[in-house]
Design a protein around this motif. Structure first.
Motif, mmCIF file in Angstrom:
data_model
loop_
_atom_site.group_PDB
_atom_site.id
_atom_site.type_symbol
_atom_site.label_atom_id
_atom_site.label_comp_id
_atom_site.label_asym_id
_atom_site.label_seq_id
_atom_site.Cartn_x
_atom_site.Cartn_y
_atom_site.Cartn_z
ATOM 1 N N ILE A 1 17.611 -12.245 -22.528
ATOM 2 C CA ILE A 1 16.217 -11.954 -22.187
ATOM 3 C C ILE A 1 15.794 -10.580 -22.710
ATOM 4 O O ILE A 1 14.638 -10.364 -23.065
ATOM 5 N N VAL A 2 16.758 -9.637 -22.789
ATOM 6 C CA VAL A 2 16.421 -8.294 -23.290
ATOM 7 C C VAL A 2 16.370 -8.270 -24.814
ATOM 8 O O VAL A 2 15.338 -7.947 -25.407
ATOM 9 N N SER B 1 21.100 -12.126 -19.035
ATOM 10 C CA SER B 1 20.588 -10.748 -19.047
ATOM 11 C C SER B 1 20.454 -10.217 -20.465
ATOM 12 O O SER B 1 19.445 -9.589 -20.824
ATOM 13 N N THR C 1 16.909 -10.243 -12.265
ATOM 14 C CA THR C 1 16.081 -11.380 -12.676
ATOM 15 C C THR C 1 16.942 -12.626 -12.852
ATOM 16 O O THR C 1 16.621 -13.709 -12.350
ATOM 17 N N VAL D 1 15.966 -1.845 -18.549
ATOM 18 C CA VAL D 1 15.604 -3.259 -18.587
ATOM 19 C C VAL D 1 16.820 -4.153 -18.356
ATOM 20 O O VAL D 1 16.704 -5.208 -17.726
ATOM 21 N N SER E 1 17.114 -6.916 -15.529
ATOM 22 C CA SER E 1 17.382 -8.288 -15.975
ATOM 23 C C SER E 1 18.526 -8.937 -15.210
ATOM 24 O O SER E 1 18.542 -10.162 -15.026
ATOM 25 N N TRP F 1 8.615 -6.932 -15.717
ATOM 26 C CA TRP F 1 9.771 -7.591 -16.339
ATOM 27 C C TRP F 1 10.242 -8.787 -15.521
ATOM 28 O O TRP F 1 10.588 -9.831 -16.076
ATOM 29 N N HIS F 2 10.249 -8.650 -14.192
ATOM 30 C CA HIS F 2 10.611 -9.792 -13.344
ATOM 31 C C HIS F 2 9.623 -10.951 -13.547
ATOM 32 O O HIS F 2 10.028 -12.113 -13.636
ATOM 33 N N GLY G 1 10.319 -12.588 -16.890
ATOM 34 C CA GLY G 1 11.534 -13.384 -16.897
ATOM 35 C C GLY G 1 11.469 -14.619 -16.023
ATOM 36 O O GLY G 1 12.087 -15.642 -16.338
#
Length: 261
Positions: A12-13, A9, A244, A237, A241, A80-81, A84
């Protein structure tokens, strides 16, 4: 599991901040402008405000803000999904709202209804016990227990959101099996990652409130307001995440085979 959720998480951010602002920037700017328009309209609404004292312009602005908030939530989450999970990169200014986003909104509303169905009986039970024992400490303990019991279940259901975003929807019963063992780690990851940023956001709001009385502090107020928006973007986000990362982990397990078709 928890360690990987946290690692995935965060990476990815903070490893893709440019994409974060591409996905969120336009929507948050639009909501920021609408907030300024409401403030400029000069109407402050609280529990003491009578309905007849609220102007039509204010009502229209508030309704527009609510609609934009719903559309932006779906648009940001889907983008965002898909970034990712499918490495699908958004354009420089992301304002996409299409069939997938509307299906996502439908799923969010369905999950909200499911949450009410799950939480309402627990709330009624706690209310009855609280009235019987008349103990604030007991009420707090019961709510903490309820949160730790119910939140993991709801997180597992929320794995249906990235599934909808990548156009591989599953039913709730399938999703519960799909997310088996991930509910508590996702809940704990959310607490660990999001609570510090929420605390910072509340702190900024408090400071902004202290400065709101003086015109010479207008520049400082604006800086704090901008910082608060940035914190909200990161919190938004990070929350997405976690789902995700949870969905990706579930897809790697044998139980995830049914979600690949």
């Amino acid at each position: 599991m928890l360690k990987r959720l946290l690692s995935d998480s965060v990476s990815i951010v903070f490893g893709n901040l440019e994409t974060v602002f591409k996905v969120c920037g336009g929507w948050f700017l639009l909501q920021f402008v609408l907030s300024l328009l409401i403030l400029a309209n000069g109407t402050q609404i609280d529990e003491a405000t009578a309905p007849e004292d609220i102007s039509g312009t204010t009502v229209l602005l508030l309704l527009t803000t609510m609609v934009i908030a719903l559309l932006s939530s779906a648009s940001i989450s889907v983008a965002w999904h898909r970034f990712g999970l499918l490495n699908e990169r958004p354009g420089p200014l992301h304002f996409r709202v299409g069939a997938v986003e509307f299906r996502f909104i439908g799923q969010m509303l369905l999950l909200s209804l499911a949450a009410v169905v799950v939480v309402l009986p627990a709330g009624l039970m706690i209310g009855v016990l609280s009235s019987l024992f008349k103990s604030t400490a007991l009420t707090v303990v019961l709510w903490i227990v309820a949160v730790f019991v119910l939140a993991p279940f709801l997180f597992r259901l929320n794995l249906s959101l990235p599934a909808v975003a990548v156009e591989r929807p599953l039913g709730f019963s399938q999703m519960l099996q799909f997310g088996k063992g991930l509910g508590m780690p996702m809940f704990l990851a959310a607490l660990i990652l999001i609570l510090p940023f929420v605390a910072v956001g509340e702190g900024l709001q408090y400071v902004l409130g202290l400065l709101s009385g003086g015109l010479p502090a207008a520049l400082i107020q604006m800086k704090i307001l901008v910082l608060n928006v940035l914190v909200q973007i990161i919190v938004t986000v990070l929350g997405i995440s976690i789902l995700t990362a949870g969905y990706r982990i579930a897809m790697e397990r044998p139980e995830g085979a049914g979600a690949r078709t």
